[in-house]
Design an enzyme around this catalytic site. Sequence first.
Site, PDB file in Angstrom:
ATOM      1  CE  LYS B   8      28.240  -1.091 -17.908  1.00 53.33           C
ATOM      2  NZ  LYS B   8      28.567  -0.087 -17.306  1.00 53.33           N
ATOM      3  CB  THR B  19      25.086   1.614 -18.350  1.00 57.10           C
ATOM      4  OG1 THR B  19      25.968   0.846 -18.866  1.00 57.10           O
ATOM      5  CG2 THR B  19      24.168   2.586 -19.747  1.00 57.10           C
ATOM      6  CD  GLU B 105      31.052   6.696 -13.373  1.00 63.14           C
ATOM      7  OE1 GLU B 105      30.711   6.529 -14.423  1.00 63.14           O
ATOM      8  OE2 GLU B 105      29.887   7.625 -13.236  1.00 63.14           O
ATOM      9  CG  ASN B 227      30.476  10.912 -13.495  1.00 60.91           C
ATOM     10  OD1 ASN B 227      29.931  10.440 -14.824  1.00 60.91           O
ATOM     11  ND2 ASN B 227      30.491  10.373 -12.780  1.00 60.91           N
ATOM     12  CB  THR B 232      37.779  18.591 -21.292  1.00 58.58           C
ATOM     13  OG1 THR B 232      38.580  17.697 -20.059  1.00 58.58           O
ATOM     14  CG2 THR B 232      37.023  19.279 -20.731  1.00 58.58           C
TER      15      THR B 232
END
Lengths: 232, 232
Positions: B8, B19, B105, B227, B232
């Site tokens: 992952k 992670t 990311e 990030n 929100t």
Amino acid sequence: MRFGVIAKGSGMIQPNMATMLCFITTDAAIDSKLLQKALSKVVATSFNMISIDGDMSTNDMVVVMANGAAGNAPIVEGSEDYAKFLEALDKLCKELAQEIADDGEGATKFLTVHVTGTKTFADAKTIAMSVAKSPLVKTAFFGADPNWGRVICAVGYAGVPMNHKDVVVKFGDIPVYAHGVGAEYDAEALAKVMEQHDITISIDMGQGEEEATVWTCDFSYEYVKINGEYHT
Amino acid sequence: MRFGVIAKGSGMIQPNMATMLCFITTDAAIDSKLLQKALSKVVATSFNMISIDGDMSTNDMVVVMANGAAGNAPIVEGSEDYAKFLEALDKLCKELAQEIADDGEGATKFLTVHVTGTKTFADAKTIAMSVAKSPLVKTAFFGADPNWGRVICAVGYAGVPMNHKDVVVKFGDIPVYAHGVGAEYDAEALAKVMEQHDITISIDMGQGEEEATVWTCDFSYEYVKINGEYHT
């Protein structure tokens, strides 16, 4: 006795690198060796305690020049005058360092990371810098997210031995993590803290009497824009 | 002898932290002590050589399990079978590590930082990590900007003693910095390299025979979004 100061913050002066430049002048009569000693002392807790993005420039500099035009008796080490001089220089350098962090590229928040309760100043600085340089912490504050998990994570990987059950973290005056678990807090009050421009992250390590403060800023879309698209 | 693997990557699994998890299985017959030894060896040059944003997670892990169902004679240290097993495990772990970096990311680029010509592997890794973690380098590659100044800057502050006149930096196959000055290059050819998804930054330090490779990704608006705004 007066000071003059010119400082250039952490915008781009040349496309290839960020620079910080600071020129301090004073009319005090003080010999160059003692002047350098005073500067080195205050720089350790002012200019050396800021981080914009963790990238160290090739040409950061702080210089101080004294011409003696104040007409004072030359300042000698250990005197009351030296203590006053040091205090004034320290205040000045801290203010400038804070302004430079506040003026960081793309910054929308000014963050003060205050670490207390360590065995040494070096430990406190290491922990504060680890938090201040974490992209996850910096983006969380950009998003006004009270993400204490990221703060504790950066404290943990800083490399200073710790017991998470000794640690207390506050955002502003509000405890968000205490002794191993998330604290219960008033979510509305905390949201108000996170919306402010100036936010203090306080971290008490519960292992000693030393402390350190690092100033930084958040990580925004504008930072990526300034540093990714300026050349196009 | 076969391997199974599940990994992952570095997206968010919980709001509080990134992670990396990796589970490897094999049907080889090999005792657990030797299996752990093999894993530790290959992890040092695969999973421990990637960085997304410099933030170390609290729960990165790589585990390997062997059940012996392949029916081979148990693999013993020093044997040809162990060499083959190690080679297969190493190849697998490097591929997975690279995929995780590529899947970082918000990543739009997959960057290989290859440092050669150092006195030790540790020196090469330190320099490669310094470049791979630099927000200024990562935003430059996001912007397809061949900004070798930022690369040399990160090499310089890595902390390994160096002489800039010994250093050669290439983006892809094109030298951009050599022996103290910017290299003359074909701007169009370099622009083509910078537009690619996979880019290798090669840095020869000219001081020894060791080398290391770190895999990372660029720093994009999307990273800030993921990030800074997810809550929100």
